[in-house]
Design a protein around this motif. Structure first.
Motif, PDB file in Angstrom:
ATOM      1  N   GLY A  72       0.805  -1.214   0.000  1.00 54.45           N
ATOM      2  CA  GLY A  72       0.000   0.000   0.000  1.00 54.45           C
ATOM      3  C   GLY A  72       0.840   1.267   0.000  1.00 54.45           C
ATOM      4  O   GLY A  72       0.516   2.244  -0.683  1.00 54.45           O
ATOM      5  N   THR A  73       1.907   1.271   0.760  1.00 57.94           N
ATOM      6  CA  THR A  73       2.738   2.480   0.861  1.00 57.94           C
ATOM      7  C   THR A  73       3.318   2.847  -0.500  1.00 57.94           C
ATOM      8  O   THR A  73       3.271   4.014  -0.917  1.00 57.94           O
ATOM      9  CB  THR A  73       3.873   2.254   1.891  1.00 57.94           C
ATOM     10  OG1 THR A  73       3.285   1.885   3.140  1.00 57.94           O
ATOM     11  CG2 THR A  73       4.712   3.507   2.074  1.00 57.94           C
ATOM     12  N   HIS A 100      -3.368   7.875   6.328  1.00 61.51           N
ATOM     13  CA  HIS A 100      -2.306   7.017   6.887  1.00 61.51           C
ATOM     14  C   HIS A 100      -0.956   7.711   6.699  1.00 61.51           C
ATOM     15  O   HIS A 100      -0.794   8.495   5.751  1.00 61.51           O
ATOM     16  CB  HIS A 100      -2.327   5.680   6.123  1.00 61.51           C
ATOM     17  CG  HIS A 100      -1.457   4.632   6.722  1.00 61.51           C
ATOM     18  ND1 HIS A 100      -0.131   4.468   6.361  1.00 61.51           N
ATOM     19  CD2 HIS A 100      -1.712   3.690   7.661  1.00 61.51           C
ATOM     20  CE1 HIS A 100       0.380   3.456   7.054  1.00 61.51           C
ATOM     21  NE2 HIS A 100      -0.548   2.968   7.849  1.00 61.51           N
ATOM     22  N   ASP A 177      -6.799   5.772  -1.067  1.00 65.62           N
ATOM     23  CA  ASP A 177      -6.103   4.701  -0.369  1.00 65.62           C
ATOM     24  C   ASP A 177      -7.199   3.762   0.136  1.00 65.62           C
ATOM     25  O   ASP A 177      -7.909   4.085   1.088  1.00 65.62           O
ATOM     26  CB  ASP A 177      -5.304   5.312   0.785  1.00 65.62           C
ATOM     27  CG  ASP A 177      -4.634   4.262   1.653  1.00 65.62           C
ATOM     28  OD1 ASP A 177      -5.095   3.111   1.645  1.00 65.62           O
ATOM     29  OD2 ASP A 177      -3.665   4.599   2.352  1.00 65.62           O
ATOM     30  N   GLN A 180      -7.670  -0.291   3.581  1.00 63.17           N
ATOM     31  CA  GLN A 180      -8.573  -0.879   4.586  1.00 63.17           C
ATOM     32  C   GLN A 180      -9.941  -1.221   4.004  1.00 63.17           C
ATOM     33  O   GLN A 180     -10.715  -1.930   4.638  1.00 63.17           O
ATOM     34  CB  GLN A 180      -8.740   0.068   5.779  1.00 63.17           C
ATOM     35  CG  GLN A 180      -7.481   0.276   6.585  1.00 63.17           C
ATOM     36  CD  GLN A 180      -6.990  -0.977   7.313  1.00 63.17           C
ATOM     37  OE1 GLN A 180      -7.730  -1.950   7.479  1.00 63.17           O
ATOM     38  NE2 GLN A 180      -5.738  -0.967   7.725  1.00 63.17           N
ATOM     39  N   SER A 200      -3.523  -3.379  -0.479  1.00 62.11           N
ATOM     40  CA  SER A 200      -2.405  -4.136   0.082  1.00 62.11           C
ATOM     41  C   SER A 200      -2.873  -5.542   0.423  1.00 62.11           C
ATOM     42  O   SER A 200      -3.929  -5.712   1.043  1.00 62.11           O
ATOM     43  CB  SER A 200      -1.924  -3.423   1.350  1.00 62.11           C
ATOM     44  OG  SER A 200      -0.889  -4.149   1.944  1.00 62.11           O
ATOM     45  N   HIS A 202      -1.742  -7.814   2.546  1.00 64.48           N
ATOM     46  CA  HIS A 202      -1.725  -8.374   3.907  1.00 64.48           C
ATOM     47  C   HIS A 202      -2.893  -7.923   4.763  1.00 64.48           C
ATOM     48  O   HIS A 202      -3.056  -8.384   5.895  1.00 64.48           O
ATOM     49  CB  HIS A 202      -0.378  -8.113   4.590  1.00 64.48           C
ATOM     50  CG  HIS A 202      -0.123  -6.706   5.057  1.00 64.48           C
ATOM     51  ND1 HIS A 202      -0.278  -6.334   6.360  1.00 64.48           N
ATOM     52  CD2 HIS A 202       0.306  -5.600   4.401  1.00 64.48           C
ATOM     53  CE1 HIS A 202       0.051  -5.057   6.500  1.00 64.48           C
ATOM     54  NE2 HIS A 202       0.411  -4.585   5.320  1.00 64.48           N
ATOM     55  N   LYS A 203      -3.732  -7.032   4.229  1.00 61.87           N
ATOM     56  CA  LYS A 203      -4.935  -6.653   4.985  1.00 61.87           C
ATOM     57  C   LYS A 203      -6.117  -7.550   4.634  1.00 61.87           C
ATOM     58  O   LYS A 203      -7.190  -7.419   5.209  1.00 61.87           O
ATOM     59  CB  LYS A 203      -5.311  -5.196   4.692  1.00 61.87           C
ATOM     60  CG  LYS A 203      -4.179  -4.193   4.871  1.00 61.87           C
ATOM     61  CD  LYS A 203      -3.744  -3.987   6.296  1.00 61.87           C
ATOM     62  CE  LYS A 203      -2.718  -2.861   6.354  1.00 61.87           C
ATOM     63  NZ  LYS A 203      -2.250  -2.594   7.696  1.00 61.87           N
TER      64      LYS A 203
HETATM   65  N1  PLP Z   1      -2.831   2.844   4.047  1.00 63.68           N
HETATM   66  C1  PLP Z   1      -3.589   2.401   5.069  1.00 63.68           C
HETATM   67  C2  PLP Z   1      -4.939   3.001   5.290  1.00 63.68           C
HETATM   68  C3  PLP Z   1      -3.115   1.398   5.900  1.00 63.68           C
HETATM   69  O1  PLP Z   1      -3.869   0.959   6.922  1.00 63.68           O
HETATM   70  C4  PLP Z   1      -1.831   0.851   5.650  1.00 63.68           C
HETATM   71  C5  PLP Z   1      -1.259  -0.177   6.536  1.00 63.68           C
HETATM   72  O2  PLP Z   1      -1.448  -0.155   7.739  1.00 63.68           O
HETATM   73  C6  PLP Z   1      -1.092   1.346   4.558  1.00 63.68           C
HETATM   74  C7  PLP Z   1      -1.632   2.336   3.779  1.00 63.68           C
HETATM   75  C8  PLP Z   1       0.259   0.799   4.218  1.00 63.68           C
HETATM   76  O3  PLP Z   1       0.162  -0.432   3.539  1.00 63.68           O
HETATM   77  P1  PLP Z   1       1.425  -1.412   3.456  1.00 63.68           P
HETATM   78  O4  PLP Z   1       1.635  -1.952   4.822  1.00 63.68           O
HETATM   79  O5  PLP Z   1       1.023  -2.474   2.466  1.00 63.68           O
HETATM   80  O6  PLP Z   1       2.565  -0.596   2.943  1.00 63.68           O
END
Ligand code: PLP
Length: 397
Positions: A72-73, A100, A177, A180, A200, A202-203
């Protein structure tokens, strides 16, 4: 005794079916998806299948609108930086105050290093975006708006379709984003004006270190990571085939089970909230009660610190999270709850319970069994205890 994991917004366990789908790509099917020989041609269909599964989860029109990333990042960073590279004189970014850190840290960096103007739109006490401030912030200099689909701490869901339409009226791109939101609520991107979206794995019971960025066809895209021609030249680097296959399988399972999972999870979450409201005085649910992810409950326990609650729960095998970050001995309450104006003495005692399809009814019973006593003990030693500090107004529920 079974451990109770209620921190699924932090990460989820990899579904056994996802793991089984990934394993062959660590062993016999180890080829590079870009290779022309049999080892490569053996694995590239699996990458294609994963792309289709992510497309289906998002309701995107085309496979090629999905770019695999490291999570996600990276997807968030790629979206904003691409928009600024393409901006045609536009040099402003609009975000909410409750994004985030994947976005807020990037925005702060862009402000200080590149002189990008960042407009941060406030939220109200329920975490809802201030629509007047949002409309006022949009203008001929807005390059991109990035507002999350759902907040990771409170679960508050933002009206992204309306927000995207308003961004377009100002000639700006709209990114969301959805880290979630993906897998936790229905998404049909093709029927929305959203230009870009991050998710992402892993969520949603997939592996860590892999995610995707959706880029609508026709939106110009400048790669964040330049290298080989992988991902049609939009993301250099040898594909993480096992990770991508895992994301695809996780996306497929999420699409398949979403309705049942969400209803069942929502019932568990609501029962937990009702039970806590009955058994623990002076606490309140934060976030928007009308538009909230069904798996998330953020409860602020007034006049208690979250850390001792979290640690006592951990000691009896229950994993939750607090929004606080302990920096050099001083507890900073979550930026999300502070942005919502939750009083200091309540924001400090906020605990997030986040469910997944692996949770069962007895998990709720276990929490309800132990939590009232734990909160009482945390209050007895709290810096904000009755005799130690004035109590604040009751926070919004
Ligand atoms: N954006 C949100 C809303 C998140 O909750 C998270 C992770 O906690 C991220 C971005 C980051 O995702 P990643 O851990 O895959 O980089």
């Amino acid at each position: 005794m079974r451990a109770v994991y209620l921190d699924n917004n932090a990460t989820t366990s990899v579904d056994p079916d996802v793991l089984a789908a990934m394993l062959p790509f660590f062993t016999d099917q180890f080829g590079n998806a870009s290779s022309a020989h049999a080892f490569g041609t053996m694995v590239s269909p699996a990458v294609g299948e994963a792309r289709r599964a992510v497309r289906d989860l998002l309701g995107a029109a085309l496979d090629q609108e999905i770019i695999f990333t490291s999570g996600g990042t990276e997807a968030d960073n790629a979206a904003i930086l691409s928009a600024l590279d393409n901006a045609d004189g536009r040099d402003e970014v609009v975000v909410s105050t409750v994004e985030h850190p994947a976005l807020l840290t990037l925005c702060a960096h862009l402000e200080s290093s590149r002189g990008v103007a960042v407009k941060r739109i406030p939220v109200d006490a329920k975490g809802r975006l201030d629509m007047d401030a949002y409309r006022a912030a949009l203008g001929s200099r807005t390059a991109i708006v990035s507002i999350m689909w759902a907040n990771n701490e409170t679960g508050t869901v933002f009206p992204v379709i309306e927000l995207a339409a308003l961004a377009h009226e100002a000639g700006a791109l709209f990114h969301t984003d959805a880290v979630q939101a993906a897998g936790k609520l229905p998404i049909n991107l093709n029927a929305t004006p959203i230009d870009m979206l991050s998710l992402s794995a892993h969520k949603l019971h997939g592996p860590k270190g892999v995610g995707a960025l959706y880029v609508r066809k026709g939106i110009p895209f400048h790669p964040l990571i330049r290298g080989g021609q992988q991902e049609r030249g939009r993301r250099g680097g040898t594909e993480n085939v096992p990770g991508i296959v895992g994301l695809g399988r996780a996306a497929h399972l999420a699409s398949l089970h979403m309705d049942d999972d969400l209803n069942r999870i929502g019932e568990l979450r609501d029962r937990l909230e009702r039970g806590i409201a009955q058994a623990v005085p002076d606490c309140a649910v934060t976030g928007d009660p009308c538009r909230r992810l069904s798996n998330t409950s953020n409860i602020a326990f007034n006049r208690a610190e979250a850390e001792p609650i979290l640690m006592q729960l951990d000691r009896v095998g229950i994993a939750v999270s607090s929004g606080s970050a302990c920096t050099s001995g001083s507890m900073e309450p979550s930026h999300v709850l502070r942005a919502m104006g939750v009083p200091f003495t309540a924001a400090h005692g906020a605990i997030r319970f986040s469910f997944s399809r692996n949770n069962v009814s007895s998990d709720v019973d276990r929490v309800l069994d132990v939590l009232p006593g734990i909160v009482e003990r945390a209050r007895a030693v709290s810096l904000f205890g009755k005799d130690r500090a004035p109590t604040t107004e009751r926070i919004n529920s």
